[in-house]
Design an enzyme around this catalytic site. Sequence first.
Site, PDB file in Angstrom:
ATOM      1  N   CYS A  87       0.852  -1.182   0.000  1.00  0.00           N
ATOM      2  CA  CYS A  87       0.000   0.000   0.000  1.00  0.00           C
ATOM      3  C   CYS A  87       0.892   1.237   0.000  1.00  0.00           C
ATOM      4  CB  CYS A  87      -0.888  -0.017   1.239  1.00  0.00           C
ATOM      5  SG  CYS A  87      -1.668   1.556   1.614  1.00  0.00           S
ATOM      6  N   GLU A  88       0.696   2.107  -0.966  1.00  0.00           N
ATOM      7  CA  GLU A  88       1.551   3.287  -1.068  1.00  0.00           C
ATOM      8  C   GLU A  88       1.255   4.328   0.007  1.00  0.00           C
ATOM      9  OE1 GLU A  88      -0.546   6.157  -4.348  1.00  0.00           O
ATOM     10  OE2 GLU A  88       0.672   4.506  -5.103  1.00  0.00           O
ATOM     11  N   HIS A  89       0.145   4.210   0.702  1.00  0.00           N
ATOM     12  CA  HIS A  89      -0.210   5.200   1.714  1.00  0.00           C
ATOM     13  C   HIS A  89       0.476   4.947   3.051  1.00  0.00           C
ATOM     14  CE1 HIS A  89      -4.099   5.556  -0.803  1.00  0.00           C
ATOM     15  NE2 HIS A  89      -3.202   6.417  -1.217  1.00  0.00           N
ATOM     16  N   HIS A  90       0.659   3.666   3.407  1.00  0.00           N
ATOM     17  CA  HIS A  90       1.258   3.344   4.703  1.00  0.00           C
ATOM     18  C   HIS A  90       2.473   2.431   4.585  1.00  0.00           C
ATOM     19  CE1 HIS A  90      -3.010   4.306   5.641  1.00  0.00           C
ATOM     20  NE2 HIS A  90      -2.427   5.029   6.567  1.00  0.00           N
ATOM     21  N   GLN A 128      -5.028  -0.650  -4.749  1.00  0.00           N
ATOM     22  CA  GLN A 128      -5.671  -1.781  -5.422  1.00  0.00           C
ATOM     23  C   GLN A 128      -6.442  -1.347  -6.659  1.00  0.00           C
ATOM     24  OE1 GLN A 128      -7.620  -4.519  -2.748  1.00  0.00           O
ATOM     25  NE2 GLN A 128      -9.012  -5.214  -4.332  1.00  0.00           N
ATOM     26  N   HIS A 156      -5.916  -5.821   3.408  1.00  0.00           N
ATOM     27  CA  HIS A 156      -4.938  -4.742   3.561  1.00  0.00           C
ATOM     28  C   HIS A 156      -4.499  -4.636   5.012  1.00  0.00           C
ATOM     29  CE1 HIS A 156      -5.617  -2.726  -0.453  1.00  0.00           C
ATOM     30  NE2 HIS A 156      -6.577  -3.633  -0.416  1.00  0.00           N
ATOM     31  N   CYS A 158      -2.950  -2.306   6.327  1.00  0.00           N
ATOM     32  CA  CYS A 158      -3.163  -0.952   6.840  1.00  0.00           C
ATOM     33  C   CYS A 158      -4.539  -0.824   7.483  1.00  0.00           C
ATOM     34  CB  CYS A 158      -2.962   0.095   5.742  1.00  0.00           C
ATOM     35  SG  CYS A 158      -4.022  -0.109   4.306  1.00  0.00           S
TER      36      CYS A 158
END
Length: 195
Positions: A87-90, A128, A156, A158
């Site tokens: 996941c690119e956010h976390h 995703q 996920h 996250c």
Amino acid sequence: MAYNKQESFDEEITSGLIDNYRECIALLGEDPEREGLQKTPERMAKAMQYLTQGYQTDAKAILEGAKFTEAYSEMVIVKDIELYSMCEHHMLPFFGKAHVAYIPNGYITGLSKIARVVDVYSRRMQVQERLTHQILDAIQDTLRPQGVAVVIEAQHLCMMMRGVQKQNSVTTTSAFSGQFEHGATRAEFMKLIGR
């Protein structure tokens, strides 16, 4: 002959990542020189390069390398393709399965190439939703089939380890082109993948 595992990593990138991970460990309040952590920055540097190796691979070239002329024009499905991504956010993993189908229009590809396309795009920092469309676009642009369908079901970390902490949630994304935009074809695909 004994098994000989060979990995290759860019020395400059590895060195820079090691320095950064060592600093991260210290900023989190740990001693990066503690026995159990001494090699952790190097392991992390190599692991992250492995987990993001998709940036170094061209999915369309993979498909072009195994593109064959064939008159077959019925649905081809490769389902339950395991995928692991970040996941690119976390920067936490998400994992699950991809179900991919296409209806040939004069060309087919090696079945393993479909799974490799999934790997190429999942081995990047991702969301995703984008991953789903990248897989579809690579197949559509390269094979020019009558249609492509991609469904991804993933969990996920996250959402599971932090934030809302919902361990049993599954995220489903889908993308359809061509013949799969029609209800009957889409319904057949969903039935064949058991959804």
